[in-house]
Enzyme design. Structure first.
Site, PDB file in Angstrom:
ATOM      1  N   ASN A   3       8.530  -3.644 -10.366  1.00 28.57           N
ATOM      2  CA  ASN A   3       9.919  -3.117 -11.228  1.00 28.57           C
ATOM      3  C   ASN A   3      11.081  -3.338 -10.203  1.00 28.57           C
ATOM      4  O   ASN A   3      12.118  -3.286 -10.963  1.00 28.57           O
ATOM      5  CB  ASN A   3       9.734  -1.891 -11.567  1.00 28.57           C
ATOM      6  CG  ASN A   3       9.732  -0.750 -10.542  1.00 28.57           C
ATOM      7  OD1 ASN A   3       9.822  -1.248  -9.355  1.00 28.57           O
ATOM      8  ND2 ASN A   3      10.122   0.317 -10.684  1.00 28.57           N
ATOM      9  N   GLY A   7      11.928  -4.188  -4.099  1.00 28.84           N
ATOM     10  CA  GLY A   7      11.854  -5.467  -3.906  1.00 28.84           C
ATOM     11  C   GLY A   7      12.965  -6.262  -4.141  1.00 28.84           C
ATOM     12  O   GLY A   7      14.290  -5.962  -4.706  1.00 28.84           O
ATOM     13  N   ASP A  27       7.247  -1.675 -14.433  1.00 24.64           N
ATOM     14  CA  ASP A  27       6.879  -0.253 -13.812  1.00 24.64           C
ATOM     15  C   ASP A  27       5.088  -0.206 -13.985  1.00 24.64           C
ATOM     16  O   ASP A  27       5.173  -0.096 -15.335  1.00 24.64           O
ATOM     17  CB  ASP A  27       7.684   0.895 -14.047  1.00 24.64           C
ATOM     18  CG  ASP A  27       7.538   1.886 -13.403  1.00 24.64           C
ATOM     19  OD1 ASP A  27       6.489   2.199 -12.684  1.00 24.64           O
ATOM     20  OD2 ASP A  27       8.337   2.897 -13.516  1.00 24.64           O
ATOM     21  N   ALA A  84      -2.995  -0.218  -0.915  1.00 24.96           N
ATOM     22  CA  ALA A  84      -2.317  -0.061   0.270  1.00 24.96           C
ATOM     23  C   ALA A  84      -2.156   1.333   0.241  1.00 24.96           C
ATOM     24  O   ALA A  84      -1.272   1.937  -0.336  1.00 24.96           O
ATOM     25  CB  ALA A  84      -0.975  -0.795   0.106  1.00 24.96           C
ATOM     26  N   TYR A 115       5.846  10.959  -0.460  1.00 22.26           N
ATOM     27  CA  TYR A 115       5.327   9.814   0.047  1.00 22.26           C
ATOM     28  C   TYR A 115       3.931  10.222   0.470  1.00 22.26           C
ATOM     29  O   TYR A 115       2.786   9.560  -0.010  1.00 22.26           O
ATOM     30  CB  TYR A 115       5.948   8.991   1.082  1.00 22.26           C
ATOM     31  CG  TYR A 115       5.281   7.680   1.384  1.00 22.26           C
ATOM     32  CD1 TYR A 115       5.292   6.632   0.554  1.00 22.26           C
ATOM     33  CD2 TYR A 115       4.744   7.514   2.810  1.00 22.26           C
ATOM     34  CE1 TYR A 115       4.743   5.517   0.986  1.00 22.26           C
ATOM     35  CE2 TYR A 115       4.231   6.418   3.152  1.00 22.26           C
ATOM     36  CZ  TYR A 115       4.144   5.231   2.117  1.00 22.26           C
ATOM     37  OH  TYR A 115       3.694   3.970   2.770  1.00 22.26           O
ATOM     38  N   LYS A 119       0.353   9.131  -1.479  1.00 19.92           N
ATOM     39  CA  LYS A 119      -0.852   8.337  -0.704  1.00 19.92           C
ATOM     40  C   LYS A 119      -2.274   9.237  -0.827  1.00 19.92           C
ATOM     41  O   LYS A 119      -3.186   8.466  -0.903  1.00 19.92           O
ATOM     42  CB  LYS A 119      -0.233   7.814   0.450  1.00 19.92           C
ATOM     43  CG  LYS A 119       0.830   6.667   0.166  1.00 19.92           C
ATOM     44  CD  LYS A 119       0.437   5.247  -0.550  1.00 19.92           C
ATOM     45  CE  LYS A 119       1.387   4.420  -0.431  1.00 19.92           C
ATOM     46  NZ  LYS A 119       1.210   3.295  -1.164  1.00 19.92           N
ATOM     47  N   TYR A 129     -12.987   7.084  -8.858  1.00 20.26           N
ATOM     48  CA  TYR A 129     -13.267   5.942  -9.880  1.00 20.26           C
ATOM     49  C   TYR A 129     -14.303   5.240  -9.226  1.00 20.26           C
ATOM     50  O   TYR A 129     -15.227   4.485  -9.849  1.00 20.26           O
ATOM     51  CB  TYR A 129     -12.132   4.991  -9.761  1.00 20.26           C
ATOM     52  CG  TYR A 129     -11.099   5.444 -11.127  1.00 20.26           C
ATOM     53  CD1 TYR A 129     -11.136   4.625 -12.029  1.00 20.26           C
ATOM     54  CD2 TYR A 129     -10.251   6.526 -11.184  1.00 20.26           C
ATOM     55  CE1 TYR A 129     -10.148   4.730 -13.347  1.00 20.26           C
ATOM     56  CE2 TYR A 129      -9.738   6.753 -12.257  1.00 20.26           C
ATOM     57  CZ  TYR A 129      -9.569   6.010 -13.456  1.00 20.26           C
ATOM     58  OH  TYR A 129      -8.834   6.221 -14.264  1.00 20.26           O
ATOM     59  N   THR A 145       4.125  -1.776  10.183  1.00 19.09           N
ATOM     60  CA  THR A 145       4.501  -3.320  10.197  1.00 19.09           C
ATOM     61  C   THR A 145       5.771  -3.796   9.957  1.00 19.09           C
ATOM     62  O   THR A 145       6.591  -3.224   9.633  1.00 19.09           O
ATOM     63  CB  THR A 145       3.451  -3.896   8.929  1.00 19.09           C
ATOM     64  OG1 THR A 145       2.226  -3.211   8.954  1.00 19.09           O
ATOM     65  CG2 THR A 145       3.583  -5.155   8.568  1.00 19.09           C
ATOM     66  N   ARG A 156      13.688   1.893   8.833  1.00 20.86           N
ATOM     67  CA  ARG A 156      12.569   1.835   9.759  1.00 20.86           C
ATOM     68  C   ARG A 156      13.197   1.382  11.173  1.00 20.86           C
ATOM     69  O   ARG A 156      14.163   0.586  11.283  1.00 20.86           O
ATOM     70  CB  ARG A 156      11.443   0.857   9.253  1.00 20.86           C
ATOM     71  CG  ARG A 156      10.879   1.161   7.985  1.00 20.86           C
ATOM     72  CD  ARG A 156       9.686   0.416   7.420  1.00 20.86           C
ATOM     73  NE  ARG A 156       9.821   0.052   6.054  1.00 20.86           N
ATOM     74  CZ  ARG A 156       8.640  -0.037   5.212  1.00 20.86           C
ATOM     75  NH1 ARG A 156       7.577  -0.474   5.805  1.00 20.86           N
ATOM     76  NH2 ARG A 156       8.706  -0.339   4.115  1.00 20.86           N
TER      77      ARG A 156
END
Length: 286
Positions: A3, A7, A27, A84, A115, A119, A129, A145, A156
């Site tokens: 979405n 990005g 989305d 991820a 966040y 996660k 699942y 990373t 960051r």
């Protein structure tokens, strides 16, 4: 599928003539089905503190409903599924280095919780699942990373230091600068993710560089690579900011025959041209 909340379409420029690639702007929190798939890699989530502070409810939603929608699609088509996850599942750890068996020390209602808990919930949902529906799931816990295409304005440590150094601005150190991080270059991360996706391991696997740096050490590495004369400026430490972060990668070494190859100095040198271009065109270009 993206979405584009965080990005940049510019990152896809190299794929514009690739007939095997299609971008769908959507989305994943909304139901979707593009037909039969073989493998689904779920990287959908704001991931930098600046982004998830701005998109708190959206971050929780993509880690719950978004992950469920993706899992439902993988289940429908009996596809492989890789998610991820993050080292933030460990919170501000009292076990060091962090192993996958450590349950973490997370503030469930703090400013980072949107966040962290998104996660952690995703991991619980994915294991459900796998256990109940036999979905072929995999989870990578990604540690810090960096590399080319890292958002230049995302707050960051590497992007902050590189941009400040190249602009000749003081490098911002939060707290006393003795808190640690372990920095993994993006090509090493991708190698680990691909190996994990092809494995039979269904529980989380740490992928990160186990070489640990204090924030002060990292700042001096950036100054050396950029040739900047920038000074250091100290500011208060944000709430719940982890004091230590270092992956135990025994599991990745044993199961995937993986370990990182790129040192921090080499990775910063590989990233320098990209960050210089961000300074030249402006960090907020899309």
């Amino acid at each position: 599928m993206d979405n584009l909340a965080t990005g940049r379409t510019a990152n896809l420029a190299g794929l514009k003539n690739e007939s095997r690639f299609t971008l769908v702007e959507q989305d994943i929190c909304q139901p979707f089905d593009l037909g039969r798939i073989d493998y689904l890699f779920n990287f959908a989530s704001p991931a930098s503190p600046a982004d998830y502070a701005r998109l708190g409810p959206e971050t929780l939603n993509v880690g719950s409903q978004g992950t469920k929608n993706a899992l439902d699609l993988a289940r429908k088509y009996q596809a492989g599924f890789l998610h991820a996850s993050t080292s933030e599942c460990y919170g501000d750890p009292d076990v060091h280095p962090q192993t996958e068996s450590y349950w973490g020390r997370v503030n469930p209602i703090g400013p980072r919780s949107v966040y962290d808990e998104a996660k952690r919930f995703s991991e619980a949902l994915i294991m459900a699942y796998h256990r109940y529906y036999s979905v072929d799931t995999h989870m990578v816990r990604i540690f810090n990373t960096y590399g080319p295409r890292l958002q230049a304005n995302d707050g960051r440590v590497i992007s902050n230091f590189m941009m400040q150094a190249l602009r000749g601005e003081p490098l911002t150190i939060y707290g006393d600068g003795l808190q640690t991080r372990s920095f993994c270059y993006v090509s090493d991360l991708i190698d680990g993710i691909v190996r994990l996706s092809q494995s039979s391991e269904h529980t989380p696997v740490n992928i990160g560089n186990p070489v640990e740096f204090t924030m002060l050490e990292c700042a001096h590495e950036v100054l050396a690579v950029t040739g900047s004369n920038s000074k250091l400026v100290f500011k208060p430490l944000p709430q719940d900011d982890p004091s230590r972060r270092r992956p135990d990668i025994t599991k990745a070494r044993t199961l995937l025959d993986w370990e990182p190859k790129v040192s921090l100095r080499e990775g910063l040198e590989k990233s320098l041209a990209y960050f210089r271009s961000c300074v030249e065109v402006g960090a907020f270009e899309t």
